[in-house]
Design an enzyme around this catalytic site. Sequence first.
Site, PDB file in Angstrom:
ATOM      1  CG  ASP A  68      -1.971  -0.787   0.962  1.00 45.45           C
ATOM      2  OD1 ASP A  68      -2.139  -1.915   0.469  1.00 45.45           O
ATOM      3  OD2 ASP A  68      -3.109  -0.517   1.857  1.00 45.45           O
ATOM      4  CB  CYS A  93      -9.364   3.352   2.794  1.00 47.08           C
ATOM      5  SG  CYS A  93     -10.132   2.189   1.887  1.00 47.08           S
ATOM      6  CE1 TYR A 124      -8.206  -8.594   4.813  1.00 42.44           C
ATOM      7  CE2 TYR A 124      -9.046  -9.446   2.455  1.00 42.44           C
ATOM      8  CZ  TYR A 124      -9.121  -8.486   3.811  1.00 42.44           C
ATOM      9  OH  TYR A 124      -9.819  -7.369   3.631  1.00 42.44           O
ATOM     10  CG  ASN A 135     -18.623  12.534  -0.344  1.00 45.42           C
ATOM     11  OD1 ASN A 135     -17.584  12.040  -0.315  1.00 45.42           O
ATOM     12  ND2 ASN A 135     -19.457  12.664  -1.180  1.00 45.42           N
ATOM     13  CG  HIS A 183     -17.261   9.816  -3.681  1.00 45.72           C
ATOM     14  ND1 HIS A 183     -18.425  10.704  -3.224  1.00 45.72           N
ATOM     15  CD2 HIS A 183     -17.604   9.223  -5.048  1.00 45.72           C
ATOM     16  CE1 HIS A 183     -19.132  10.372  -4.319  1.00 45.72           C
ATOM     17  NE2 HIS A 183     -18.734   9.622  -5.288  1.00 45.72           N
ATOM     18  CD  GLU A 221      -6.341  -1.455  -1.369  1.00 45.40           C
ATOM     19  OE1 GLU A 221      -7.394  -1.935  -0.548  1.00 45.40           O
ATOM     20  OE2 GLU A 221      -6.770  -0.161  -2.316  1.00 45.40           O
TER      21      GLU A 221
END
Length: 258
Positions: A68, A93, A124, A135, A183, A221
């Site tokens: 990341d 994020c 995982y 937002n 978002h 990522e």
Amino acid sequence: MRADSDAPAEGDAAADVDAPTEGDAATDRDATSSRDGPEAALDRARAAFRAGDPVCVHDFADREGETDLIYPAAAVTPAGVARMRNDAGGLICVAVDDQVADAFELPFLADALDHPAVDDNPEYDDRSSFSLPVNHRDTFTGITDEDRALTITELAAAAGAVASDPKAYTADDFAAEFRAPGHVHVLRGAPDLLADRAGHTELGLALAADVGAAPAVVVCEMLDDETGEALSPADAEAYAERHGIPYVEGATLIEQLA
């Protein structure tokens, strides 16, 4: 692969993706790789975070097996958002620590949804760390680089306020500043960070805590356009070296910071 693509980095349409850009170290001495050893890699990661610059963090081959691009959230600019969507390509994020998430009264998303499709049992880990996507209320659509950067930095400011005084910021304050859906996905860090969980959420937050930054980090990522998979550690490390970004293994962060 995405990190080697011709997409403009850091919001400069004319920029060569391999040239140093905002957030990049100016000289090769600031880059780091596995050849430097874990202590040097961690030292450079710390220096980058203190300066508000990104770090590439690979978790573990037997976990997600992903690298990341991680920023201290308070330092993210529209150009940083452009870099993440162009050079990394994953989901952008904001991870906040458990105390902050509690002050915001943020649920785990899976707990807040009442739908038969909910199944928070990833291969995982025990569960995902997703909370609400938001937002900032001063944004328009919320998706532009400018809008997402505003949401991200205001989340960091709110997290910093909680860190200074846990009772000074409430769920009502959060709702006055942010709206959901939005978002920017917010992630809840595990209560004891790396002692509880070894995801990028906790790896980034542990690094922020180590340098005294606000308990809010941006994780995205790094993906490979050629394979459609996660960017390999070797290619992620090569990208980091070209751009003067520290590259550090999750195992190093756990060994030194847990």
